[in-house]
Design a protein around this motif. Structure first.
Motif, PDB file in Angstrom:
ATOM      1  N   THR A  59       0.847  -1.184   0.000  1.00  0.00           N
ATOM      2  CA  THR A  59       0.000   0.000   0.000  1.00  0.00           C
ATOM      3  C   THR A  59       0.885   1.237   0.000  1.00  0.00           C
ATOM      4  N   THR A  60       0.532   2.194  -0.828  1.00  0.00           N
ATOM      5  CA  THR A  60       1.277   3.443  -0.894  1.00  0.00           C
ATOM      6  C   THR A  60       0.291   4.591  -0.944  1.00  0.00           C
ATOM      7  N   GLY A  61       0.425   5.545  -0.047  1.00  0.00           N
ATOM      8  CA  GLY A  61      -0.438   6.724  -0.077  1.00  0.00           C
ATOM      9  C   GLY A  61       0.009   7.681  -1.147  1.00  0.00           C
ATOM     10  N   PHE A 108      -2.855   3.592  -3.307  1.00  0.00           N
ATOM     11  CA  PHE A 108      -2.586   2.536  -4.266  1.00  0.00           C
ATOM     12  C   PHE A 108      -2.355   1.243  -3.500  1.00  0.00           C
ATOM     13  N   THR A 109      -2.914   0.164  -4.001  1.00  0.00           N
ATOM     14  CA  THR A 109      -2.601  -1.161  -3.491  1.00  0.00           C
ATOM     15  C   THR A 109      -2.278  -2.050  -4.690  1.00  0.00           C
ATOM     16  N   LEU A 151      -4.481  -1.043  -7.818  1.00  0.00           N
ATOM     17  CA  LEU A 151      -5.793  -0.482  -7.509  1.00  0.00           C
ATOM     18  C   LEU A 151      -5.590   0.907  -6.917  1.00  0.00           C
ATOM     19  N   TYR A 152      -6.465   1.807  -7.272  1.00  0.00           N
ATOM     20  CA  TYR A 152      -6.455   3.145  -6.693  1.00  0.00           C
ATOM     21  C   TYR A 152      -7.749   3.277  -5.904  1.00  0.00           C
ATOM     22  N   PRO A 184      -9.475  -1.036  -9.903  1.00  0.00           N
ATOM     23  CA  PRO A 184      -8.374  -1.332 -10.823  1.00  0.00           C
ATOM     24  C   PRO A 184      -7.993  -0.104 -11.638  1.00  0.00           C
ATOM     25  N   ALA A 185      -6.697   0.230 -11.631  1.00  0.00           N
ATOM     26  CA  ALA A 185      -6.242   1.452 -12.291  1.00  0.00           C
ATOM     27  C   ALA A 185      -4.976   1.269 -13.126  1.00  0.00           C
ATOM     28  N   PHE A 186      -4.173   0.243 -12.808  1.00  0.00           N
ATOM     29  CA  PHE A 186      -2.953   0.038 -13.582  1.00  0.00           C
ATOM     30  C   PHE A 186      -2.476  -1.393 -13.460  1.00  0.00           C
ATOM     31  N   LEU A 187      -1.594  -1.733 -14.376  1.00  0.00           N
ATOM     32  CA  LEU A 187      -0.991  -3.046 -14.438  1.00  0.00           C
ATOM     33  C   LEU A 187       0.510  -2.869 -14.298  1.00  0.00           C
ATOM     34  N   MET A 188       1.118  -3.730 -13.515  1.00  0.00           N
ATOM     35  CA  MET A 188       2.566  -3.695 -13.330  1.00  0.00           C
ATOM     36  C   MET A 188       3.102  -5.097 -13.538  1.00  0.00           C
TER      37      MET A 188
END
Length: 182
Positions: free
Chosen positions: A3-5, A11-12, A66-67, A71-75
């Motif tokens: 998790t990152t603020g 974001f998770t 995830l934001y 779901p918001a991005f793929l890494m």
């Protein structure tokens, strides 16, 4: 899970579920803005198969970003000694390869993609064994080159991959920390 603020949201990351996530991932990777992802002609079953292969690969991992739970991005992270860059450069201990793709949106938020790449880099450097992140974007992808530079990547040279001419670039933990503090 990591998790990152971001100051405005959180974001998770979680592993991609190839079956459950294939439908929306298909929309992401085939969107015109994802041309450099090189899956424009993929069918939903092709996307599911590709991510099943990654899920079974000990040297390649796909994570869904995830934001605030959406779901918001793929890494993708990979071991460049075994995937993507084999024979194209001399990997060092602690090298981790990375790709990321931000989902298209009808309501873009200024600075969101930079927040995503910053969260991705933070996640990668959470592992104390990671000393350097390696990327190999298409030389024509000037937008990602600017994002990479913003988080500390330094281009080394162009390399020829089977599918593209790529700009091999590196970012050490120290370069990342200096870039995101500045």
């Amino acid at each position: 899970m990591s998790t990152t603020g971001t100051g405005t949201g959180t974001f998770t990351l979680r592993p991609v579920d190839p079956v459950e996530d294939a439908e929306f991932l298909h929309g992401w990777v085939t969107h015109p803005k994802a041309a450099f992802w090189m899956m424009q002609e993929a069918r939903p079953e092709d996307v599911e198969r590709a991510y099943m292969e990654i899920a079974a690969d000990e040297h390649h991992h796909a994570l869904l970003g995830l934001y605030d739970g959406v779901p918001a991005f793929l890494m993708e992270k990979y071991d460049p000694a075994h995937r993507e860059l084999v024979g194209l450069y001399e990997p060092e201990p602690g090298d981790v390869g990375m790709h990321f793709l931000v989902a298209q949106t009808d309501t873009p938020v200024h600075g969101f993609t930079r927040a995503v790449i910053t969260a991705v880099m933070r996640h990668l450097f959470e592992d104390p064994a990671t000393t350097r992140v390696v990327v190999e974007p298409d030389v024509r992808n000037t937008a990602v080159h600017a994002l990479n530079a913003a988080v500390g990547f330094v281009p080394e040279r162009e390399i020829q991959k089977p599918e593209k001419t790529a700009l091999l670039s590196f970012c050490t933990r120290e370069q990342f920390q200096k870039a995101v503090v500045a």
